[in-house]
Design an enzyme around this catalytic site. Sequence first.
Site, short mmCIF file in Angstrom:
data_model
loop_
_atom_site.label_atom_id
_atom_site.label_comp_id
_atom_site.label_asym_id
_atom_site.label_seq_id
_atom_site.Cartn_x
_atom_site.Cartn_y
_atom_site.Cartn_z
N ARG A 21 -1.39 15.58 11.68
CA ARG A 21 -0.10 15.13 11.15
C ARG A 21 0.69 16.34 10.67
NH1 ARG A 21 -0.94 9.67 7.59
NH2 ARG A 21 -0.34 8.30 9.22
N PRO A 22 1.84 16.63 11.28
CA PRO A 22 2.59 17.81 10.85
C PRO A 22 3.20 17.60 9.47
CG PRO A 22 3.79 16.61 12.55
CD PRO A 22 2.50 15.89 12.36
N ILE A 23 3.39 18.71 8.73
CA ILE A 23 4.07 18.60 7.43
C ILE A 23 5.23 19.60 7.35
CG2 ILE A 23 2.11 17.69 6.13
CD1 ILE A 23 1.96 20.65 4.95
N ASP A 24 5.71 20.03 8.53
CA ASP A 24 6.78 21.04 8.54
C ASP A 24 8.03 20.58 7.77
OD1 ASP A 24 6.59 19.37 11.03
OD2 ASP A 24 8.64 20.07 11.23
N GLN A 25 8.34 19.29 7.80
CA GLN A 25 9.54 18.82 7.10
C GLN A 25 9.34 18.84 5.58
OE1 GLN A 25 12.45 18.29 8.86
NE2 GLN A 25 11.09 19.12 10.42
N CYS A 50 -5.44 13.01 12.16
CA CYS A 50 -5.18 11.59 12.03
C CYS A 50 -5.90 10.83 13.14
CB CYS A 50 -3.69 11.38 12.12
SG CYS A 50 -3.28 9.70 12.12
N LYS A 70 0.83 -1.21 0.00
CA LYS A 70 0.00 0.00 0.00
C LYS A 70 0.86 1.26 0.00
CE LYS A 70 -1.87 1.92 4.02
NZ LYS A 70 -1.62 3.34 4.10
N ASN A 71 1.82 1.33 0.92
CA ASN A 71 2.54 2.59 1.07
C ASN A 71 3.53 2.86 -0.05
OD1 ASN A 71 0.98 3.20 3.24
ND2 ASN A 71 2.50 2.66 4.80
N ARG A 97 -9.26 0.02 3.63
CA ARG A 97 -8.37 1.02 3.03
C ARG A 97 -7.01 0.40 2.70
NH1 ARG A 97 -6.89 5.25 6.98
NH2 ARG A 97 -5.12 5.05 5.62
N ARG A 136 -4.84 9.65 3.39
CA ARG A 136 -3.76 10.31 4.11
C ARG A 136 -2.60 10.67 3.17
NH1 ARG A 136 -6.40 11.45 8.15
NH2 ARG A 136 -7.57 9.77 9.09
N ASP A 153 3.65 0.59 12.26
CA ASP A 153 2.42 0.06 11.66
C ASP A 153 2.15 -1.39 12.04
OD1 ASP A 153 2.04 2.52 10.53
OD2 ASP A 153 2.82 1.97 8.56
N1 EPU Z 1 6.68 14.35 11.35
C1 EPU Z 1 6.97 15.66 11.66
N2 EPU Z 1 7.00 16.58 10.64
C2 EPU Z 1 6.75 16.24 9.34
C3 EPU Z 1 6.45 14.90 9.04
C4 EPU Z 1 6.42 13.97 10.07
O1 EPU Z 1 7.20 16.01 12.82
O2 EPU Z 1 6.78 17.12 8.48
C5 EPU Z 1 6.66 13.35 12.45
C6 EPU Z 1 5.29 12.70 12.61
O3 EPU Z 1 4.46 13.44 13.48
C7 EPU Z 1 5.67 11.34 13.19
C8 EPU Z 1 7.03 11.04 12.53
O4 EPU Z 1 7.52 12.29 12.06
O5 EPU Z 1 5.84 11.46 14.57
C9 EPU Z 1 6.98 10.07 11.37
O6 EPU Z 1 6.03 10.50 10.41
P1 EPU Z 1 6.18 10.14 8.86
O7 EPU Z 1 6.25 11.40 8.09
O8 EPU Z 1 7.27 9.15 8.69
O9 EPU Z 1 4.77 9.45 8.58
P2 EPU Z 1 3.92 9.53 7.25
O10 EPU Z 1 4.82 9.63 6.06
O11 EPU Z 1 2.85 10.54 7.39
C10 EPU Z 1 3.96 6.99 6.72
C11 EPU Z 1 2.96 5.90 6.54
C12 EPU Z 1 2.32 5.56 7.89
C13 EPU Z 1 3.42 5.17 8.87
C14 EPU Z 1 4.50 6.26 8.95
C15 EPU Z 1 5.70 5.86 9.80
C16 EPU Z 1 2.14 6.26 4.31
C17 EPU Z 1 1.03 6.69 3.44
N3 EPU Z 1 1.93 6.33 5.61
O12 EPU Z 1 3.25 8.11 7.22
O13 EPU Z 1 1.52 4.42 7.63
O14 EPU Z 1 2.88 4.98 10.16
O15 EPU Z 1 4.98 6.57 7.63
O16 EPU Z 1 6.28 4.71 9.30
O17 EPU Z 1 3.17 5.83 3.84
C18 EPU Z 1 -0.33 3.01 7.84
O18 EPU Z 1 0.01 2.46 6.79
O19 EPU Z 1 -1.22 2.54 8.61
C19 EPU Z 1 0.30 4.26 8.24
C20 EPU Z 1 -0.23 5.07 9.11
#
Ligand code: EPU
Length: 430
Positions: free
Chosen positions: A123-127, A117, A22-23, A399, A93, A307
Amino acid sequence: MTKYVINGGKPLYGEVEISGAKNAAVAIIPAALMVEGVCRIENLPNISDVSTLLNILKQMGADIRAVNKRTIDIDCSRVRTPSATFDMMQRIRASYYLIGALLGRFGRADVAMPGGCNFGGVRPIDQHVKGFSAMGAKVSVRNGIVSAVTEGNLRGSTVYMDVVSVGATINIMLGATLADGVTYIENAAREPHIVDLANFLNSMGADVRGAGTSAIKIRGVKKLTGGFYSIIPDQIEAGTYMAAVAGAGGRVVIKDVIPKHLDCISRKLREMGVTIVDLEDSIIVERTGALIKTHVKTMPYPGFPTDMQPQLSTVLCLAEGTSIVTEGVWDNRFKFVDELAKMGCSIRVTERTAVIEGISHMTGAPIKAGDLRAGAALVIAGLCARGETIIDGVGYIERGYEKMIEKLTGIGADIKAIYVPDEPKVQKRA
Ligand code: EPU
């Protein structure tokens, strides 16, 4: 509404085939927006997150044709808009991957962020923003809409991630693919689906090196051209069936996997008394004796995946002794334990740590899934429990898990989906 009904307590035997990841799929489909020509994508999982993303692309003008059940052709040559209906984007997401792909293709993106979420608050997107800004884009977030714009192409830059983020690594990789110059991502995430996206992009003509390590180098290219690509097997789907066998007992061959991607899960299950044999592209999971307690902390790959935390926590409820589970990635991923408590489990949560006291058996109960992996964990609980478990909120499960009912039935589980009509709304008297 659909619910799952499980009559638990039966060990699992047989074979189960794992679908495409999926991811990886939700990153590769937006990447197809940057390709001039037809991309043939194989081993696509048949799940609702994928169909929503395909509908978003279709709405933007992409030509999408099914070749067979798991293969599609996507041609985005005629896409002319950097935006799609916000309503549809809010359903998944992964909509934020459209930012990197649209910025790369059009120098502009307007994308609706998914709402809060279900397990971790907003979910932050600052990065992501930090990365695109370093590459010359102006990014603003207002009323849940992210708008990003750049004059001409994005410019190659060095981006250091303050947290290891799968999403930001993928998004910046997408944006950098068609940028002018070279982009370096430092402290990058290393998940298998990041490598899969890099392989997809490279097979379409990109120049991405180092994916799978914490330093990725992307030399921007002028254009990507069509080709074909097969998505890797889903690490977390495989891990979920491994946990199901660990919990319910039995012996199952889990087919079409990359055993190396499962190492982080296999190691923990072995500590718990589960036998796991790695074969070339399948593994055998067997559990006949008692489960042994363990401690685990979730971490970015190659650590134990967040996950898989709900599924492993559920199995640990049946392990002798006290296990400690620490969530190292998300803030609030233990909501599902309230549902497990209804089945007799004993879990105490303090902030990011759960202390689990093993019990001899769970008892079936009506319970509700609040997110995708919590839903998978509750299915495992239902399979382990004595008596009947009825699970509400199964839309979350669908999903991300293809044909879960059929796959579990195929290995001897007593599980079915039932349709329950919504209760009629009561008219208030004037
Ligand atoms: N984070 C920040 N700032 C950012 C982005 C992330 O502080 O700009 C923090 C988040 O709050 C979290 C950590 O960094 O504490 C990791 O977040 P990440 O960005 O890695 O998560 P994501 O990309 O939003 C993906 C998967 C999630 C999985 C996470 C961690 C997808 C679509 N989603 O999410 O998968 O939990 O990586 O491995 O790829 C799932 O499949 O059920 C799922 C939630």
